[in-house]
Design an enzyme around this catalytic site. Structure first.
Site, short mmCIF file in Angstrom:
data_model
loop_
_atom_site.label_atom_id
_atom_site.label_comp_id
_atom_site.label_asym_id
_atom_site.label_seq_id
_atom_site.Cartn_x
_atom_site.Cartn_y
_atom_site.Cartn_z
CG ASP A 14 -1.84 1.19 1.28
OD1 ASP A 14 -2.23 1.68 0.20
OD2 ASP A 14 -2.19 1.62 2.40
CD GLU A 74 -4.97 1.01 -2.98
OE1 GLU A 74 -6.00 0.40 -2.68
OE2 GLU A 74 -4.46 1.90 -2.28
CG ASP A 147 -0.90 2.96 6.22
OD1 ASP A 147 -1.31 3.63 5.25
OD2 ASP A 147 -0.81 3.41 7.37
#
Length: 169
Positions: A14, A74, A147
Protein backbone atom coordinates in the site's frame (compact mmCIF):
# COMPACT_ATOMS: atom_id res chain seq x y z
CA UNK A 1 -9.34 -31.08 -14.24
CA UNK A 2 -7.40 -30.62 -11.04
CA UNK A 3 -6.42 -27.33 -9.45
CA UNK A 4 -2.96 -26.07 -10.32
CA UNK A 5 -0.72 -25.76 -7.28
CA UNK A 6 0.81 -22.32 -7.60
CA UNK A 7 3.49 -21.70 -5.00
CA UNK A 8 4.62 -18.14 -4.61
CA UNK A 9 5.45 -15.52 -2.04
CA UNK A 10 3.45 -12.33 -2.61
CA UNK A 11 4.53 -8.95 -1.28
CA UNK A 12 1.51 -6.64 -1.09
CA UNK A 13 2.22 -2.92 -0.96
CA UNK A 14 0.00 0.00 0.00
CA UNK A 15 2.13 2.89 -1.28
CA UNK A 16 2.76 6.14 0.57
CA UNK A 17 5.66 8.32 1.58
CA UNK A 18 4.93 8.78 5.29
CA UNK A 19 3.81 5.15 5.64
CA UNK A 20 4.19 2.26 3.21
CA UNK A 21 2.09 -0.70 4.28
CA UNK A 22 3.35 -4.18 3.46
CA UNK A 23 1.85 -7.63 3.71
CA UNK A 24 3.49 -10.93 2.86
CA UNK A 25 1.54 -14.05 1.93
CA UNK A 26 2.53 -17.49 0.76
CA UNK A 27 0.12 -18.75 -1.83
CA UNK A 28 -0.29 -22.45 -2.51
CA UNK A 29 -3.29 -23.27 -4.63
CA UNK A 30 -6.46 -21.94 -3.04
CA UNK A 31 -5.06 -21.47 0.47
CA UNK A 32 -2.98 -18.30 0.94
CA UNK A 33 -1.07 -18.24 4.21
CA UNK A 34 -0.24 -15.07 6.14
CA UNK A 35 3.50 -14.63 6.80
CA UNK A 36 4.00 -11.05 7.96
CA UNK A 37 2.86 -7.45 7.75
CA UNK A 38 3.87 -4.04 8.93
CA UNK A 39 4.78 -0.59 7.76
CA UNK A 40 7.78 1.30 6.53
CA UNK A 41 7.57 4.76 8.08
CA UNK A 42 9.54 7.87 7.23
CA UNK A 43 10.05 10.86 9.46
CA UNK A 44 7.95 13.94 8.73
CA UNK A 45 10.00 17.03 8.01
CA UNK A 46 12.85 15.10 6.40
CA UNK A 47 13.71 16.04 2.82
CA UNK A 48 11.77 13.96 0.26
CA UNK A 49 14.94 12.43 -1.29
CA UNK A 50 15.93 11.07 2.16
CA UNK A 51 12.45 9.64 2.70
CA UNK A 52 12.46 7.98 -0.74
CA UNK A 53 15.89 6.46 -0.09
CA UNK A 54 14.69 5.06 3.22
CA UNK A 55 11.65 3.50 1.49
CA UNK A 56 13.91 1.90 -1.12
CA UNK A 57 16.38 0.61 1.49
CA UNK A 58 13.69 -0.79 3.81
CA UNK A 59 11.79 -2.37 0.92
CA UNK A 60 14.99 -3.98 -0.32
CA UNK A 61 15.53 -5.51 3.14
CA UNK A 62 11.98 -6.92 3.02
CA UNK A 63 12.58 -8.40 -0.42
CA UNK A 64 15.83 -10.01 0.72
CA UNK A 65 14.18 -11.35 3.89
CA UNK A 66 11.06 -12.89 2.33
CA UNK A 67 12.25 -13.55 -1.26
CA UNK A 68 8.89 -12.83 -2.95
CA UNK A 69 8.41 -13.65 -6.60
CA UNK A 70 5.55 -11.16 -6.98
CA UNK A 71 4.67 -7.67 -5.84
CA UNK A 72 1.01 -6.62 -5.80
CA UNK A 73 0.67 -2.87 -5.45
CA UNK A 74 -2.30 -0.58 -5.29
CA UNK A 75 -2.75 1.68 -8.29
CA UNK A 76 -2.53 5.36 -7.44
CA UNK A 77 -5.74 7.25 -6.83
CA UNK A 78 -5.32 11.02 -6.39
CA UNK A 79 -8.72 12.01 -5.07
CA UNK A 80 -8.87 15.68 -4.10
CA UNK A 81 -5.40 16.14 -2.61
CA UNK A 82 -3.00 16.49 -5.54
CA UNK A 83 -0.11 17.63 -3.32
CA UNK A 84 -0.22 14.41 -1.30
CA UNK A 85 -0.74 12.47 -4.52
CA UNK A 86 2.51 13.79 -5.95
CA UNK A 87 4.46 12.58 -2.91
CA UNK A 88 2.75 9.19 -3.05
CA UNK A 89 3.49 8.98 -6.78
CA UNK A 90 7.18 9.61 -6.10
CA UNK A 91 7.23 6.91 -3.41
CA UNK A 92 5.34 4.53 -5.69
CA UNK A 93 7.95 5.07 -8.40
CA UNK A 94 10.71 4.12 -5.96
CA UNK A 95 8.71 1.06 -4.86
CA UNK A 96 8.19 -0.12 -8.45
CA UNK A 97 11.85 0.50 -9.33
CA UNK A 98 13.06 -1.47 -6.30
CA UNK A 99 10.78 -4.40 -7.17
CA UNK A 100 11.93 -4.32 -10.79
CA UNK A 101 15.58 -4.20 -9.73
CA UNK A 102 15.03 -7.42 -7.78
CA UNK A 103 13.23 -9.16 -10.64
CA UNK A 104 9.79 -9.32 -9.05
CA UNK A 105 6.75 -9.63 -11.27
CA UNK A 106 4.64 -6.55 -10.60
CA UNK A 107 0.83 -6.53 -10.61
CA UNK A 108 -1.22 -3.41 -10.05
CA UNK A 109 -4.76 -3.33 -8.68
CA UNK A 110 -7.37 -0.60 -8.38
CA UNK A 111 -9.02 -0.27 -4.95
CA UNK A 112 -12.28 -1.59 -6.45
CA UNK A 113 -10.48 -4.71 -7.71
CA UNK A 114 -9.11 -5.38 -4.22
CA UNK A 115 -12.57 -4.91 -2.71
CA UNK A 116 -14.15 -7.25 -5.26
CA UNK A 117 -11.51 -9.98 -4.79
CA UNK A 118 -11.57 -9.86 -0.99
CA UNK A 119 -15.19 -9.01 -0.13
CA UNK A 120 -16.99 -9.93 -3.34
CA UNK A 121 -18.23 -6.37 -3.82
CA UNK A 122 -16.31 -3.53 -5.50
CA UNK A 123 -17.98 -0.92 -3.32
CA UNK A 124 -17.25 -2.63 0.02
CA UNK A 125 -16.31 -0.44 2.97
CA UNK A 126 -12.86 -0.51 4.55
CA UNK A 127 -14.09 -2.32 7.69
CA UNK A 128 -15.67 -5.05 5.52
CA UNK A 129 -12.37 -5.57 3.68
CA UNK A 130 -10.46 -5.78 6.96
CA UNK A 131 -12.91 -8.29 8.43
CA UNK A 132 -12.88 -10.48 5.31
CA UNK A 133 -9.07 -10.37 5.19
CA UNK A 134 -8.98 -11.58 8.80
CA UNK A 135 -11.52 -14.33 8.08
CA UNK A 136 -10.02 -15.56 4.79
CA UNK A 137 -6.51 -15.77 6.26
CA UNK A 138 -7.78 -17.24 9.56
CA UNK A 139 -6.16 -14.47 11.62
CA UNK A 140 -7.01 -13.77 15.26
CA UNK A 141 -7.19 -10.01 14.63
CA UNK A 142 -7.23 -7.53 11.78
CA UNK A 143 -3.65 -6.64 10.80
CA UNK A 144 -2.39 -3.30 12.13
CA UNK A 145 -1.68 -0.54 11.30
CA UNK A 146 -4.37 0.19 8.68
CA UNK A 147 -1.72 0.59 5.95
CA UNK A 148 -0.50 -2.94 6.69
CA UNK A 149 -4.07 -4.27 6.63
CA UNK A 150 -4.55 -2.64 3.23
CA UNK A 151 -1.32 -4.21 1.96
CA UNK A 152 -2.38 -7.66 3.18
CA UNK A 153 -5.71 -7.20 1.34
CA UNK A 154 -3.79 -6.24 -1.83
CA UNK A 155 -1.64 -9.38 -1.53
CA UNK A 156 -4.78 -11.44 -0.90
CA UNK A 157 -6.38 -9.91 -3.99
CA UNK A 158 -3.44 -11.10 -6.07
CA UNK A 159 -3.45 -14.57 -4.50
CA UNK A 160 -7.15 -14.98 -5.24
CA UNK A 161 -6.88 -13.51 -8.74
CA UNK A 162 -3.84 -15.57 -9.72
CA UNK A 163 -5.37 -18.78 -8.39
CA UNK A 164 -8.69 -18.23 -10.14
CA UNK A 165 -6.94 -17.61 -13.46
CA UNK A 166 -4.84 -20.76 -13.17
CA UNK A 167 -7.53 -23.08 -11.89
CA UNK A 168 -9.92 -22.58 -14.81
CA UNK A 169 -10.37 -25.35 -17.25
Amino acid sequence: MGVWKVRMIILGIDPGYATVGFGVLKSEGREPVFLSCGAITTQAGRPMPERLLQIADDLERLILQFRPQVMAVERLYFGNNVTTGIGVAQARGVILMTAQRHGLSIYEYDPSQVKLAVAGYGGAEKRQIMEMTKRLLKLKAVPRPDDAADAVAIALCHARSATSLLSRG
